[in-house]
Scaffold this active site. Sequence first.
Site, mmCIF file in Angstrom:
data_model
loop_
_atom_site.group_PDB
_atom_site.id
_atom_site.type_symbol
_atom_site.label_atom_id
_atom_site.label_comp_id
_atom_site.label_asym_id
_atom_site.label_seq_id
_atom_site.Cartn_x
_atom_site.Cartn_y
_atom_site.Cartn_z
ATOM 1 N N GLU A 264 0.940 -1.238 -0.051
ATOM 2 C CA GLU A 264 0.048 0.007 0.141
ATOM 3 C C GLU A 264 0.881 1.207 -0.153
ATOM 4 O O GLU A 264 2.021 1.115 0.623
ATOM 5 C CB GLU A 264 -0.756 0.120 1.056
ATOM 6 C CG GLU A 264 -1.894 -0.990 1.315
ATOM 7 C CD GLU A 264 -2.966 -1.000 2.316
ATOM 8 O OE1 GLU A 264 -2.800 -0.145 3.129
ATOM 9 O OE2 GLU A 264 -3.703 -2.215 2.472
ATOM 10 N N HIS A 282 -8.369 1.190 1.966
ATOM 11 C CA HIS A 282 -8.063 1.000 3.369
ATOM 12 C C HIS A 282 -9.008 1.967 4.060
ATOM 13 O O HIS A 282 -8.435 2.795 4.747
ATOM 14 C CB HIS A 282 -6.511 1.484 3.672
ATOM 15 C CG HIS A 282 -6.048 0.650 4.853
ATOM 16 N ND1 HIS A 282 -4.879 -0.187 5.019
ATOM 17 C CD2 HIS A 282 -6.800 0.340 6.208
ATOM 18 C CE1 HIS A 282 -4.925 -0.442 6.294
ATOM 19 N NE2 HIS A 282 -5.671 -0.324 6.972
#
Length: 532
Positions: A264, A282
Amino acid sequence: MAAPKVLISDKLSDAAVQIFKDRGIEVDFRPDLGKDKEALAAVIGDYDGLAIRSATKVTEKLLENAKKLKVIGRAGIGVDNVDREAASKRGVIVMNTPFGNMITTAEHAIAMMFAVARQLPEASASTHAGKWEKSKFMGVELTGKTLGVIGAGNIGGIVCNRALGLKMKVIAYDPFMSQEKADKMGVEKVELDDLLKRADFITLHVPLTEQTRNILSREALEKTKKGVRIINCARGGLVDEQALADLLKSGHVAGAALDVFAVEPATENVLFGLPNVVCTPHLGASTTEAQENVALQVAEQMSNYLLDGAVENALNLPSMTAEEAKVMGPWVKLAEYLGSFVGQMTDEPIKAINVTYDGTVSKMNLKALDCAVIAGIMKRTNPDVNMVSAPVIAKERGIQISTTTQDKSGVFDGYIKVTVVTDIRERAVAGTCFSDGKPRFIQIKGINVDAEVGQHMLYTTNKDVPGIIGKLGTLLGDNKVNVANFTLGRAAEGGEAIAIAYLDAPAAPEVVKELEGTGLFQQVKPLEFNVA
């Protein structure tokens, strides 16, 4: 005395800023400063406290400039952006707010389950494009389906509760959940393989550890029933993304919904673009309520510490006063080591923990010591647990905690003994602190020893017969594993015996397998301790 000074370098709510002001703390609210590491480093030396979210990176280099800093407060649970080891070495407390976004994250998992069951994102995009493809998006109901929950702790427990309200059948895999706790929650406690075979939907709610990494591996995913749908709103790295993509393409997995990814920010991923794969960036904790809750909590916690010395949700310090810390420091560390020992040695669910305090230590702050023991046990499966949150987690899992105190009863002025109880055994270890402040293991399984605690250790059990010590030493030496300290103990001549080796480096898996292959040892267990 000058008022404490706090810097807020990320975006927190005005209400959180006001809490500091109302408590008489001087506060500088500079929400964009965390993005400029050089500018932050230039001013951090003026502050007693630093309140952050995820944008600010608290590195060892930054901490070198933080001469006055006493506490870092992270509004949220994740502290990957804080170098905790460097903070600990500098005496800086690191706090988080582990319970402020539980409901929000659980609700996101439920929302993702609905989205993948009814193909909502794809249906929405199609309709926005002016199409009317009603027959294309055939979904499935949740009612009556079996939901497999991997990890039934704080967030997973909420998901279980919500799913039961949706009339789903809920089965849960959690090695630390007792049968009594499962019964109370109204879920069926199962082993992982059973969950994989039975679940129509599988949702993950565990931290990322060495034990949970790729818990949904290719092998595990292939064991699932055809048509299963996978939801992950916990941590990237729990699912083998390539394997999941392959099984989605083959049709074995009917759909997946992911809020977290192995890398990420996830600007590209093998799962992107596949049909019936719902992806969000997220967003688990991203609601107005959750962001407000964690901001208010971190402001209160930091204020309580800076003004009163109270420690709440600290990741690197137990709850105790400054005066107690001077005397109790070595004992707190011993308590954590003892908990870590039994935690690493115990694979099955723990039903009860009993801590016995003997002699001088029985007069100390036992609550802090209890928390240290429990945290040591829990860290095997949750490395982010702290000495405040550990008892809460233990209680939620139905683990009974008991404490016994007694006057000096042996050769030591004081000692701590930790006993854990499972459905199949009891396991006990005791330790003391010598006058040099160094913790020692003094008894394991009722066998007396004298073992210095090191970062890397190797524990073995065997029958007391000639040749064991030589074989162990030779094999370790042949594999270039240096032994710093070595301790032996036995119940009786010819009976059960144990050995603990303090190593300079971890024993590699192949070394452990070679020892097991000799047939001389009943158990060979590498142990790791957080030795500062």
